[in-house]
Scaffold this motif. Structure first.
Motif, PDB file in Angstrom:
ATOM      1  N   GLY A  52      12.423  -2.054  14.288  1.00  0.00           N
ATOM      2  CA  GLY A  52      12.010  -3.102  13.412  1.00  0.00           C
ATOM      3  C   GLY A  52      10.851  -4.244  14.014  1.00  0.00           C
ATOM      4  O   GLY A  52      10.005  -5.234  12.911  1.00  0.00           O
ATOM      5  N   SER A  53       9.969  -2.855  15.371  1.00  0.00           N
ATOM      6  CA  SER A  53       9.200  -4.055  15.369  1.00  0.00           C
ATOM      7  C   SER A  53       7.446  -3.522  15.770  1.00  0.00           C
ATOM      8  O   SER A  53       6.622  -3.524  15.851  1.00  0.00           O
ATOM      9  N   GLY A  54       7.531  -1.883  14.748  1.00  0.00           N
ATOM     10  CA  GLY A  54       5.908  -1.460  14.471  1.00  0.00           C
ATOM     11  C   GLY A  54       5.474  -2.094  13.045  1.00  0.00           C
ATOM     12  O   GLY A  54       6.212  -2.846  12.895  1.00  0.00           O
ATOM     13  N   PHE A  55       4.531  -0.931  13.183  1.00  0.00           N
ATOM     14  CA  PHE A  55       3.783  -2.262  12.315  1.00  0.00           C
ATOM     15  C   PHE A  55       3.876  -1.752  10.565  1.00  0.00           C
ATOM     16  O   PHE A  55       3.958  -3.128  10.069  1.00  0.00           O
ATOM     17  N   VAL A  56       4.911  -0.549  10.385  1.00  0.00           N
ATOM     18  CA  VAL A  56       5.448  -0.860   9.143  1.00  0.00           C
ATOM     19  C   VAL A  56       6.487  -1.841   8.796  1.00  0.00           C
ATOM     20  O   VAL A  56       6.178  -2.789   7.683  1.00  0.00           O
ATOM     21  N   PRO A  57       7.235  -1.805   9.277  1.00  0.00           N
ATOM     22  CA  PRO A  57       8.214  -2.933   9.145  1.00  0.00           C
ATOM     23  C   PRO A  57       7.732  -4.592   9.885  1.00  0.00           C
ATOM     24  O   PRO A  57       8.896  -5.129   9.031  1.00  0.00           O
ATOM     25  N   GLN A  58       7.025  -4.756  10.442  1.00  0.00           N
ATOM     26  CA  GLN A  58       5.925  -6.614  10.573  1.00  0.00           C
ATOM     27  C   GLN A  58       5.503  -6.908   9.169  1.00  0.00           C
ATOM     28  O   GLN A  58       5.377  -7.908   8.991  1.00  0.00           O
ATOM     29  N   LEU A  59       4.801  -5.009   8.798  1.00  0.00           N
ATOM     30  CA  LEU A  59       3.917  -5.408   7.476  1.00  0.00           C
ATOM     31  C   LEU A  59       4.730  -6.085   6.137  1.00  0.00           C
ATOM     32  O   LEU A  59       4.243  -6.332   5.427  1.00  0.00           O
ATOM     33  N   GLN A  60       5.513  -5.086   5.766  1.00  0.00           N
ATOM     34  CA  GLN A  60       7.002  -5.349   5.261  1.00  0.00           C
ATOM     35  C   GLN A  60       7.436  -7.001   5.011  1.00  0.00           C
ATOM     36  O   GLN A  60       7.399  -6.805   4.471  1.00  0.00           O
ATOM     37  N   GLN A  61       7.368  -7.584   6.110  1.00  0.00           N
ATOM     38  CA  GLN A  61       8.141  -9.079   6.777  1.00  0.00           C
ATOM     39  C   GLN A  61       7.046  -9.306   6.141  1.00  0.00           C
ATOM     40  O   GLN A  61       7.253 -10.631   5.166  1.00  0.00           O
ATOM     41  N   LEU A  64       6.519  -9.866   2.220  1.00  0.00           N
ATOM     42  CA  LEU A  64       8.077 -10.689   1.778  1.00  0.00           C
ATOM     43  C   LEU A  64       7.867 -11.904   2.042  1.00  0.00           C
ATOM     44  O   LEU A  64       8.148 -13.499   1.208  1.00  0.00           O
ATOM     45  N   LYS A  65       7.470 -12.440   3.307  1.00  0.00           N
ATOM     46  CA  LYS A  65       6.978 -13.488   3.805  1.00  0.00           C
ATOM     47  C   LYS A  65       6.356 -14.807   2.285  1.00  0.00           C
ATOM     48  O   LYS A  65       6.642 -15.528   2.403  1.00  0.00           O
ATOM     49  N   ASP A  66       4.927 -14.062   1.735  1.00  0.00           N
ATOM     50  CA  ASP A  66       4.269 -14.208   1.241  1.00  0.00           C
ATOM     51  C   ASP A  66       4.591 -13.878  -0.273  1.00  0.00           C
ATOM     52  O   ASP A  66       3.508 -14.308  -1.859  1.00  0.00           O
ATOM     53  N   GLY A  67       6.380 -13.184  -0.359  1.00  0.00           N
ATOM     54  CA  GLY A  67       6.352 -13.450  -2.127  1.00  0.00           C
ATOM     55  C   GLY A  67       6.403 -12.500  -2.724  1.00  0.00           C
ATOM     56  O   GLY A  67       6.276 -12.039  -4.106  1.00  0.00           O
ATOM     57  N   LEU A  68       5.791 -10.724  -1.813  1.00  0.00           N
ATOM     58  CA  LEU A  68       5.644  -9.794  -2.196  1.00  0.00           C
ATOM     59  C   LEU A  68       6.640  -9.133  -2.399  1.00  0.00           C
ATOM     60  O   LEU A  68       6.619  -7.714  -1.560  1.00  0.00           O
ATOM     61  N   ASP A  69       7.567  -9.623  -2.489  1.00  0.00           N
ATOM     62  CA  ASP A  69       9.186  -8.799  -2.177  1.00  0.00           C
ATOM     63  C   ASP A  69       9.390  -7.434  -2.914  1.00  0.00           C
ATOM     64  O   ASP A  69      10.389  -6.680  -2.665  1.00  0.00           O
ATOM     65  N   ASN A  70       8.292  -7.094  -4.182  1.00  0.00           N
ATOM     66  CA  ASN A  70       8.797  -6.356  -5.134  1.00  0.00           C
ATOM     67  C   ASN A  70       7.895  -4.875  -3.802  1.00  0.00           C
ATOM     68  O   ASN A  70       8.061  -4.118  -4.874  1.00  0.00           O
ATOM     69  N   VAL A  71       7.188  -5.416  -3.279  1.00  0.00           N
ATOM     70  CA  VAL A  71       6.113  -3.966  -2.530  1.00  0.00           C
ATOM     71  C   VAL A  71       6.987  -2.837  -1.368  1.00  0.00           C
ATOM     72  O   VAL A  71       7.445  -4.656  -0.051  1.00  0.00           O
ATOM     73  N   GLU A  72       7.473  -1.571  -0.961  1.00  0.00           N
ATOM     74  CA  GLU A  72       8.011  -1.515  -0.378  1.00  0.00           C
ATOM     75  C   GLU A  72       6.990  -0.689   0.232  1.00  0.00           C
ATOM     76  O   GLU A  72       6.678  -0.043   0.412  1.00  0.00           O
ATOM     77  N   ILE A 211      -4.883  -7.911   9.841  1.00  0.00           N
ATOM     78  CA  ILE A 211      -4.960  -7.061   8.708  1.00  0.00           C
ATOM     79  C   ILE A 211      -4.336  -7.488   7.208  1.00  0.00           C
ATOM     80  O   ILE A 211      -4.471  -6.993   6.653  1.00  0.00           O
ATOM     81  N   TYR A 212      -3.706  -8.457   7.671  1.00  0.00           N
ATOM     82  CA  TYR A 212      -2.760  -8.575   6.420  1.00  0.00           C
ATOM     83  C   TYR A 212      -3.269  -9.062   5.035  1.00  0.00           C
ATOM     84  O   TYR A 212      -3.530  -8.924   3.979  1.00  0.00           O
ATOM     85  N   PRO A 213      -4.913  -9.974   5.335  1.00  0.00           N
ATOM     86  CA  PRO A 213      -5.590 -10.888   4.151  1.00  0.00           C
ATOM     87  C   PRO A 213      -6.667  -9.792   3.728  1.00  0.00           C
ATOM     88  O   PRO A 213      -6.118  -9.899   1.835  1.00  0.00           O
ATOM     89  N   SER A 214      -6.051  -8.522   4.450  1.00  0.00           N
ATOM     90  CA  SER A 214      -7.402  -7.342   3.857  1.00  0.00           C
ATOM     91  C   SER A 214      -6.552  -6.492   2.915  1.00  0.00           C
ATOM     92  O   SER A 214      -6.602  -5.634   1.869  1.00  0.00           O
ATOM     93  N   VAL A 215      -4.601  -6.181   3.531  1.00  0.00           N
ATOM     94  CA  VAL A 215      -4.035  -5.275   2.890  1.00  0.00           C
ATOM     95  C   VAL A 215      -4.107  -6.063   1.323  1.00  0.00           C
ATOM     96  O   VAL A 215      -3.204  -5.365   0.037  1.00  0.00           O
ATOM     97  N   LYS A 216      -3.467  -7.487   1.446  1.00  0.00           N
ATOM     98  CA  LYS A 216      -3.009  -8.284   0.335  1.00  0.00           C
ATOM     99  C   LYS A 216      -4.263  -7.783  -0.842  1.00  0.00           C
ATOM    100  O   LYS A 216      -4.480  -8.126  -2.177  1.00  0.00           O
ATOM    101  N   LYS A 217      -5.858  -8.225  -0.278  1.00  0.00           N
ATOM    102  CA  LYS A 217      -6.732  -8.338  -1.387  1.00  0.00           C
ATOM    103  C   LYS A 217      -6.694  -6.926  -2.151  1.00  0.00           C
ATOM    104  O   LYS A 217      -7.075  -6.971  -3.077  1.00  0.00           O
ATOM    105  N   PHE A 218      -6.421  -5.753  -1.081  1.00  0.00           N
ATOM    106  CA  PHE A 218      -6.390  -4.271  -1.824  1.00  0.00           C
ATOM    107  C   PHE A 218      -5.330  -4.404  -2.606  1.00  0.00           C
ATOM    108  O   PHE A 218      -5.826  -3.867  -3.896  1.00  0.00           O
TER     109      PHE A 218
END
Length: 222
Positions: A52-61, A64-72, A211-218
């Protein structure tokens, strides 16, 4: 008669606005389930980190916090993988049916002394395979510390830049941005594990926040 015409006009106006609003949304916003696959190596696989502390689960969180709860966010990251290894398992990655891909590879090619011309070709093979299936790709570069060979650092940076320009890809230049701290030539590894190569849990938190702002923009551009 006048009222009927007015109602018809209002209908087409509302319909047009709804159509415009819907078309302005990205696939990541309108798909009921949107699969974002991370194709990478140990840097993005959560190497030696608690569950739960790697890149994938932290990016998932973060999503989710940003309301993109449909993205897996789905991990296709394998510790130790070179671009050669990743090319060999492309069929299994495509079988995950990704809607978009974050591609983070290349560092192990340098560690294993691979020909970087072939590294570029391997990355291009993967990018082309995704794009041919209308799967958008965000390319994530790997930042090597200053004590590594400067020619390798520069060559890898050029590979990422060349591919992003050729295929018009979103490029995040340095995965380890924020986790690797260098000032005046002094390397501070407080956000890295004991091997000074892989980020620790706090390092991953910093990486995701960067990286999150870049991922969201993508995602919102798809």
């Amino acid at each position: 008669m006048y009222l009927k015409k007015l109602m018809s006009l209002l209908f087409f106006v509302v319909f047009g606005l709804c159509l415009f609003f819907y078309s302005s949304l990205s696939k990541a916003q309108v798909y009921e389930s949107f699969r974002l696959v991370v194709l990478g190596d140990s840097l993005s696989s959560g190497y030696k980190l608690p569950d739960g502390s790697g890149f994938v689960p932290q990016l998932q969180q973060a999503l989710l916090k940003d309301g993109l709860d449909n993205v897996e966010v789905i991990s296709a990251a394998v510790a130790g993988d070179t671009t050669f290894d990743a090319v060999d398992r492309m069929d299994s990655v495509l079988n995950l049916k990704p809607h978009a891909v974050l591609l983070e590879l290349g560092a192990n090619d340098i560690l294993e002394g691979e020909d970087l011309n072939q590294t570029q070709q391997n990355l291009e093979t993967m990018v082309s395979a995704f794009l041919q299936q209308d799967i958008p790709v965000m390319l994530i570069g790997v930042q090597l510390p200053s004590f590594s060979d400067s020619s390798n650092r520069n060559a890898l940076d050029r590979i990422y830049k060349n591919l992003s320009k050729k295929y018009d890809l979103h490029l995040y230049p340095h995965f380890l941005d924020g986790a690797i701290i260098e000032r005046f030539g002094v390397y501070n590894a407080k956000h890295m594990q004991a091997d000074n190569v892989h980020p620790n849990e706090e390092g991953i938190r910093i990486i995701v926040s960067k990286i999150y702002p870049s991922v969201k923009k993508f995602l919102t551009s798809i």
